[in-house]
Design a protein around this motif. Structure first.
Motif, PDB file in Angstrom:
ATOM      1  N   MET A 185      44.254  21.171  -3.890  1.00 37.04           N
ATOM      2  CA  MET A 185      44.073  20.074  -2.926  1.00 37.04           C
ATOM      3  C   MET A 185      43.153  19.007  -3.484  1.00 37.04           C
ATOM      4  SD  MET A 185      45.569  20.420   0.052  1.00 37.04           S
ATOM      5  CE  MET A 185      44.551  19.875   1.408  1.00 37.04           C
ATOM      6  N   PRO A 186      43.579  17.712  -3.382  1.00 37.61           N
ATOM      7  CA  PRO A 186      42.691  16.629  -3.815  1.00 37.61           C
ATOM      8  C   PRO A 186      41.515  16.490  -2.861  1.00 37.61           C
ATOM      9  CG  PRO A 186      44.689  15.750  -2.841  1.00 37.61           C
ATOM     10  CD  PRO A 186      44.880  17.226  -2.924  1.00 37.61           C
ATOM     11  N   ASN A 187      40.400  16.333  -3.433  1.00 35.27           N
ATOM     12  CA  ASN A 187      39.194  16.182  -2.626  1.00 35.27           C
ATOM     13  C   ASN A 187      38.407  14.975  -3.100  1.00 35.27           C
ATOM     14  OD1 ASN A 187      38.707  17.855  -0.496  1.00 35.27           O
ATOM     15  ND2 ASN A 187      38.202  19.596  -1.788  1.00 35.27           N
ATOM     16  N   PRO A 188      37.724  14.308  -2.212  1.00 43.40           N
ATOM     17  CA  PRO A 188      36.851  13.217  -2.654  1.00 43.40           C
ATOM     18  C   PRO A 188      35.713  13.768  -3.490  1.00 43.40           C
ATOM     19  CG  PRO A 188      36.554  13.657  -0.316  1.00 43.40           C
ATOM     20  CD  PRO A 188      37.731  14.464  -0.761  1.00 43.40           C
ATOM     21  N   LYS A 189      35.479  13.067  -4.589  1.00 42.75           N
ATOM     22  CA  LYS A 189      34.465  13.582  -5.506  1.00 42.75           C
ATOM     23  C   LYS A 189      33.068  13.348  -4.959  1.00 42.75           C
ATOM     24  CE  LYS A 189      34.276  14.035 -10.467  1.00 42.75           C
ATOM     25  NZ  LYS A 189      34.835  13.502 -11.721  1.00 42.75           N
ATOM     26  N   ARG A 190      32.909  12.169  -4.340  1.00 48.24           N
ATOM     27  CA  ARG A 190      31.585  11.835  -3.818  1.00 48.24           C
ATOM     28  C   ARG A 190      31.679  11.356  -2.368  1.00 48.24           C
ATOM     29  NH1 ARG A 190      27.854  11.843  -7.663  1.00 48.24           N
ATOM     30  NH2 ARG A 190      28.559  11.617  -9.810  1.00 48.24           N
ATOM     31  N   ARG A 191      30.597  11.436  -1.716  1.00 44.73           N
ATOM     32  CA  ARG A 191      30.498  10.949  -0.333  1.00 44.73           C
ATOM     33  C   ARG A 191      30.396   9.431  -0.357  1.00 44.73           C
ATOM     34  NH1 ARG A 191      26.165   9.406   2.817  1.00 44.73           N
ATOM     35  NH2 ARG A 191      26.275  10.016   5.002  1.00 44.73           N
ATOM     36  N   HIS A 192      31.105   8.777   0.612  1.00 39.30           N
ATOM     37  CA  HIS A 192      30.939   7.321   0.744  1.00 39.30           C
ATOM     38  C   HIS A 192      29.532   6.987   1.172  1.00 39.30           C
ATOM     39  CE1 HIS A 192      35.369   5.933   1.371  1.00 39.30           C
ATOM     40  NE2 HIS A 192      35.140   6.399   0.181  1.00 39.30           N
ATOM     41  N   SER A 193      29.016   5.909   0.616  1.00 36.05           N
ATOM     42  CA  SER A 193      27.713   5.437   1.086  1.00 36.05           C
ATOM     43  C   SER A 193      27.875   4.806   2.472  1.00 36.05           C
ATOM     44  CB  SER A 193      27.149   4.407   0.117  1.00 36.05           C
ATOM     45  OG  SER A 193      27.943   3.247   0.147  1.00 36.05           O
ATOM     46  N   ASN A 194      26.801   4.694   3.188  1.00 37.26           N
ATOM     47  CA  ASN A 194      26.860   4.069   4.514  1.00 37.26           C
ATOM     48  C   ASN A 194      27.324   2.626   4.412  1.00 37.26           C
ATOM     49  OD1 ASN A 194      26.029   6.289   5.938  1.00 37.26           O
ATOM     50  ND2 ASN A 194      23.845   5.798   5.750  1.00 37.26           N
ATOM     51  N   SER A 195      26.929   1.912   3.379  1.00 40.43           N
ATOM     52  CA  SER A 195      27.318   0.506   3.266  1.00 40.43           C
ATOM     53  C   SER A 195      28.810   0.384   2.982  1.00 40.43           C
ATOM     54  CB  SER A 195      26.501  -0.187   2.181  1.00 40.43           C
ATOM     55  OG  SER A 195      27.143  -0.099   0.939  1.00 40.43           O
ATOM     56  N   ARG A 196      29.356   1.298   2.226  1.00 34.43           N
ATOM     57  CA  ARG A 196      30.795   1.243   1.954  1.00 34.43           C
ATOM     58  C   ARG A 196      31.596   1.505   3.218  1.00 34.43           C
ATOM     59  NH1 ARG A 196      34.279   4.322  -2.779  1.00 34.43           N
ATOM     60  NH2 ARG A 196      36.277   3.599  -1.994  1.00 34.43           N
ATOM     61  N   THR A 197      31.139   2.403   4.041  1.00 26.68           N
ATOM     62  CA  THR A 197      31.797   2.655   5.317  1.00 26.68           C
ATOM     63  C   THR A 197      31.730   1.404   6.197  1.00 26.68           C
ATOM     64  OG1 THR A 197      31.142   4.963   5.199  1.00 26.68           O
ATOM     65  CG2 THR A 197      31.798   4.139   7.334  1.00 26.68           C
ATOM     66  N   GLY A 198      30.600   0.745   6.179  1.00 21.31           N
ATOM     67  CA  GLY A 198      30.413  -0.421   7.039  1.00 21.31           C
ATOM     68  C   GLY A 198      31.219  -1.617   6.608  1.00 21.31           C
ATOM     69  N   LYS A 199      31.696  -1.632   5.372  1.00 24.91           N
ATOM     70  CA  LYS A 199      32.439  -2.795   4.879  1.00 24.91           C
ATOM     71  C   LYS A 199      33.904  -2.784   5.296  1.00 24.91           C
ATOM     72  CE  LYS A 199      29.684  -3.638   0.759  1.00 24.91           C
ATOM     73  NZ  LYS A 199      29.604  -3.309  -0.666  1.00 24.91           N
ATOM     74  N   ARG A 200      34.352  -1.713   5.942  1.00 23.75           N
ATOM     75  CA  ARG A 200      35.771  -1.615   6.280  1.00 23.75           C
ATOM     76  C   ARG A 200      36.197  -2.574   7.379  1.00 23.75           C
ATOM     77  NH1 ARG A 200      35.760   4.028   4.915  1.00 23.75           N
ATOM     78  NH2 ARG A 200      34.864   4.437   6.933  1.00 23.75           N
ATOM     79  N   ARG A 201      37.486  -2.527   7.714  1.00 25.65           N
ATOM     80  CA  ARG A 201      38.147  -3.562   8.520  1.00 25.65           C
ATOM     81  C   ARG A 201      37.455  -3.844   9.850  1.00 25.65           C
ATOM     82  NH1 ARG A 201      43.534  -3.659  11.428  1.00 25.65           N
ATOM     83  NH2 ARG A 201      43.589  -1.430  11.179  1.00 25.65           N
TER      84      ARG A 201
END
Ligand code: ZN
Length: 66
Positions: free
Chosen positions: A1-17
């Motif tokens: 199963m593909p897994n995310p290698k790293r956790r998203h930073s809070n700022s990256r989450t906040g930049k979404r649509r």
């Protein structure tokens, strides 16, 4: 199963649509003739005036348009 290698930073989450929702909100201006809210730089829908000049005839039947 593909897994995310790293956790998203809070700022990256906040930049979404959804965080950009507020930016595109269109503004309203007030008609100088009748005071109704309308889109800026457009003829007023309720009275048909633009810049104090009657452009559209509002209230008459629109049989000729089609
Ligand atoms: Zn108006």
């Amino acid at each position: 199963m593909p897994n995310p290698k790293r956790r998203h930073s809070n700022s990256r989450t906040g930049k979404r649509r959804n965080s950009n929702k507020k930016i595109g909100k269109s503004s309203l201006s007030v008609c100088s003739n009748c005071g109704a809210s309308k889109l800026p730089h457009t003829v007023c829908n309720s009275c048909g005036y633009y810049k104090g000049v009657p452009v559209l005839e509002v209230g008459k039947k629109k049989k000729d348009e089609k």
